[in-house]
Write a protein that holds these residues in place. Structure first.
Motif, PDB file in Angstrom:
ATOM      1  N   GLY A 139       0.820  -1.213   0.000  1.00  0.00           N
ATOM      2  CA  GLY A 139       0.000   0.000   0.000  1.00  0.00           C
ATOM      3  C   GLY A 139       0.847   1.253   0.000  1.00  0.00           C
ATOM      4  N   VAL A 140       1.962   1.232   0.762  1.00  0.00           N
ATOM      5  CA  VAL A 140       2.835   2.409   0.801  1.00  0.00           C
ATOM      6  C   VAL A 140       3.500   2.628  -0.558  1.00  0.00           C
ATOM      7  N   VAL A 142       2.403   2.822  -3.410  1.00  0.00           N
ATOM      8  CA  VAL A 142       1.674   3.649  -4.372  1.00  0.00           C
ATOM      9  C   VAL A 142       2.255   5.057  -4.440  1.00  0.00           C
ATOM     10  N   TYR A 143       2.763   5.557  -3.301  1.00  0.00           N
ATOM     11  CA  TYR A 143       3.133   6.973  -3.231  1.00  0.00           C
ATOM     12  C   TYR A 143       4.291   7.340  -4.133  1.00  0.00           C
ATOM     13  N   ALA A 146       3.007   8.088  -7.640  1.00  0.00           N
ATOM     14  CA  ALA A 146       2.054   9.193  -7.600  1.00  0.00           C
ATOM     15  C   ALA A 146       2.781  10.517  -7.367  1.00  0.00           C
ATOM     16  N   LEU A 147       3.694  10.539  -6.390  1.00  0.00           N
ATOM     17  CA  LEU A 147       4.364  11.794  -6.062  1.00  0.00           C
ATOM     18  C   LEU A 147       5.391  12.179  -7.118  1.00  0.00           C
ATOM     19  N   SER A 165      -1.493   5.584  -9.700  1.00  0.00           N
ATOM     20  CA  SER A 165      -2.094   5.359  -8.385  1.00  0.00           C
ATOM     21  C   SER A 165      -3.477   4.727  -8.528  1.00  0.00           C
ATOM     22  N   ILE A 169      -4.220   1.036  -6.856  1.00  0.00           N
ATOM     23  CA  ILE A 169      -5.283   0.883  -5.860  1.00  0.00           C
ATOM     24  C   ILE A 169      -6.303  -0.145  -6.338  1.00  0.00           C
TER      25      ILE A 169
ATOM     26  N   VAL B  61      -3.104   4.483   5.140  1.00  0.00           N
ATOM     27  CA  VAL B  61      -1.989   4.893   4.283  1.00  0.00           C
ATOM     28  C   VAL B  61      -2.179   4.350   2.872  1.00  0.00           C
ATOM     29  N   GLY B  62      -2.579   3.078   2.767  1.00  0.00           N
ATOM     30  CA  GLY B  62      -2.630   2.448   1.454  1.00  0.00           C
ATOM     31  C   GLY B  62      -3.834   2.835   0.621  1.00  0.00           C
ATOM     32  N   VAL B  66      -4.439   7.928  -0.340  1.00  0.00           N
ATOM     33  CA  VAL B  66      -4.290   8.032  -1.796  1.00  0.00           C
ATOM     34  C   VAL B  66      -5.515   8.712  -2.385  1.00  0.00           C
ATOM     35  N   PHE B  70      -5.945  12.171  -4.570  1.00  0.00           N
ATOM     36  CA  PHE B  70      -6.756  12.377  -5.766  1.00  0.00           C
ATOM     37  C   PHE B  70      -7.614  13.621  -5.618  1.00  0.00           C
ATOM     38  N   TRP B  73      -5.553  16.657  -6.135  1.00  0.00           N
ATOM     39  CA  TRP B  73      -5.222  16.833  -7.539  1.00  0.00           C
ATOM     40  C   TRP B  73      -6.421  17.318  -8.336  1.00  0.00           C
TER      41      TRP B  73
END
Lengths: 368, 185
Positions: A139-140, A142-143, A146-147, A165, A169, B61-62, B66, B70, B73
């Motif tokens: 899960g971590v 993803v960042y 994305a970032l 992302s 997900i 967090v996961g 996120v 979104f 953004w």
């Protein structure tokens, strides 16, 4: 106390180095393998003194991939766009690579190794809630992508980051459902325990590997895993024909290499997970802690060192096989469209995963 | 958990929590919140609440953070220009914060500081599952039903219904009661 610390450190270093080196080998394999598939020659530059040619061998591109390219990568200009978020732009590659590498802490790569009176479990970190740790680390992950897309201040990069992302997900759900089915089957969250339970046999000859319990979950996990690696056919986040290079458009040199390494480390991770959950992990068929027990033949006794080594080698071979399969898929299949990707994730894999879960629950209750 | 680890994670949680409110850029605030949540889940795991700690990392967090990313953004939130707030807002805000701090202080002074007796399996996945699926089964199922209702409701509000395409900007449900749409479905 100190010796335990040293052993743990050694296991951690070995696991990380194995992943990083296997990633580099995969890069070479991908270059030469894709050339083979597409009837090209592939990487063949930068030989050292032409040693291979003097021995009458074709240029295998080993120097090219393992020496010249890394040198080029790490001596390139590290370009940061003018209006970029400098801090996050620098952080993103590490945020991308780090979660993948720490995931290997709970993946067992062998059975117990006994040296003197000391029993070493060949797993970096024995964790009762290993599967939860795995899902948290994924899960971590993803960042990073994305970032990277957001911090680059580039519209293609941002689009790539948003796509990455959303995709990760969506497919994490299918992945989680497949893993939950496995957890229900084996009744434990500890990956080493899951491996151990796959050691016994049915009817005296058929190994009780996870794939025989959960064939559908294997397909779900493998598909969702390939989607998590963000490679073809799931490479919309980078889609070079639409987005230049997606979320890492504005990266160069070592940081770009970190993203590339992440992709390959994820390939290794997916292979390791599929091996652990569905193909017995380090189990060799008929190999028990005291030696080989072929059906119908008396036991062939082996010392513990040989058994442990055989386990590690078996794990490595299974992982390499699934890496090879993924590279083959990557150079065979065309890229999906984005709506097809979302359709597959939410309307095919997710319902199948739920159905599989319900069926597993019914079977478990029916069998008591 | 060792005192050193506890102090490290606790300090990290406090510093990153301050970062959430002190950063000007919303994305930086969000990252600070992610760091806070990870530090907190580390603390929970260290204190024996393994299942809750990992679930916090997985869910918040996961997934949830996120989705926040979104939202930031898609709403195109920019850096906070840092306009000075109105004096009245600052004044009453300061009073509210002081009251909160006083209340927390009063609570912690009276809270029992002796360590609680817990079994070795306290907070483990097995123990949590035992409680969820026996003693708190009804509460657990009702909570999941409520979440399901919320999801269905959100989809019903946000979805485009046949005939909405003609509407410019897709401002669905802006001029029509939601119930009326749901009845047509």
């Amino acid at each position: 106390m100190l010796i335990n610390l040293l052993i743990d450190t050694a296991k951690a270093i070995v696991a990380v180095l194995l992943v990083l080196n296997l990633s580099a080998v995969l890069l070479w394999f991908e270059r030469k393998g894709s050339a083979l598939i597409q009837d090209r020659i592939g990487a063949n530059r930068a030989a050292i003194f032409g040693i291979g040619r003097r021995l009458g061998m074709p240029n295998l591109g080993v120097t090219n991939t393992f020496v010249a390219d890394p040198l080029k990568m790490f001596t390139k200009e590290d370009f940061v766009p003018d209006q970029a978020d400098k801090f996050l732009h620098a952080l993103a590659p590490f945020l991308s690579l780090f979660p993948v590498l720490i995931t290997f802490a709970v993946v067992p790569f062998g059975d117990r190794l006994i040296i003197g009176s000391r029993v070493i479990d060949l797993q970096v970190c024995q964790l009762d809630a290993g599967v939860l740790y795995l899902l948290a680390a994924l899960g971590v992950g993803v960042y990073g992508a994305a970032l990277a897309g957001w911090a680059s201040n580039n519209r293609w990069a941002l689009l790539g980051g948003v796509r990455a992302s959303a995709q990760m997900i969506s497919y994490e759900l299918a992945m989680g459902l497949a893993i939950i089915a496995i957890v229900m089957t084996f009744g434990t969250l500890d990956l080493q325990d899951i491996c151990r339970q796959q050691g016994s046999v049915w009817f005296g000859w058929l190994p009780k590997w996870g794939i025989l319990y959960q064939p559908l979950a294997f397909l779900l996990l493998f598909t969702a895993g390939i989607a998590e690696t963000k490679r073809i056919p799931f490479d919309m986040p980078e889609g070079e024909s639409e987005l230049i290079a997606g979320y890492f458009t504005e990266y160069s040199g070592g940081k770009q290499a970190a993203f590339m390494l992440t992709d390959f480390a994820e390939v290794v991770l997916v292979s390791a997970l599929v091996t652990t959950f569905f193909f017995g992990g380090w189990q060799v068929p008929y190999l028990h802690p005291d030696g080989l027990h072929f059906p119908g033949v008396g036991p062939i006794l082996l010392p513990n060192l040989i058994v442990a080594l055989l386990g590690v080698v078996a794990f490595g071979m299974k992982v390499v096989f699934f890496c090879w399969l993924q590279i083959l898929l990557r150079w065979t299949l065309p890229r999906f469209r984005y709506d097809q990707l979302m359709y597959l994730g939410w309307k095919v894999l997710l319902p199948l995963g739920l159905l599989n879960l319900a069926a597993t629950a019914v079977v478990i209750v029916a069998l008591g | 958990m060792g005192v050193g680890v506890f102090a490290f994670l606790g300090t990290l949680a406090v510093i990153s929590a301050l970062g959430v409110i002190l950063q000007r850029s919303p994305v930086h605030s969000l990252l600070a919140l992610v760091a806070t949540l990870l530090a907190l889940s580390g603390l929970m795991i260290g204190l024996g609440a393994v299942a809750i700690g990992f679930l916090q990392a997985i869910v918040y967090v996961g997934a949830i953070m996120v989705l926040f990313l979104f939202v930031i953004w898609l709403l195109n939130l920019q850096r906070d220009p840092g306009e000075p707030g109105r004096l009245a807002v600052k004044f009453f805000g300061a009073i509210a914060v002081a009251a909160l701090v006083a209340e927390l202080f009063a609570f912690f002074v009276r809270a029992p500081m002796s360590p609680m007796e817990t079994s070795s399996s306290y907070g483990s996945v097995d123990r949590l599952a035992d409680l969820i699926f026996s003693r708190y089964l009804v509460a657990f199922e009702v909570a999941s039903l409520m979440l399901l209702v919320a999801v269905v409701g959100a989809v019903a509000v946000a979805r485009r219904w046949p005939g909405d395409e003609a509407r410019p900007n897709g401002a669905v449900g802006a001029d029509r009661p939601v119930l009326q749409q749901a009845r047509r479905a």
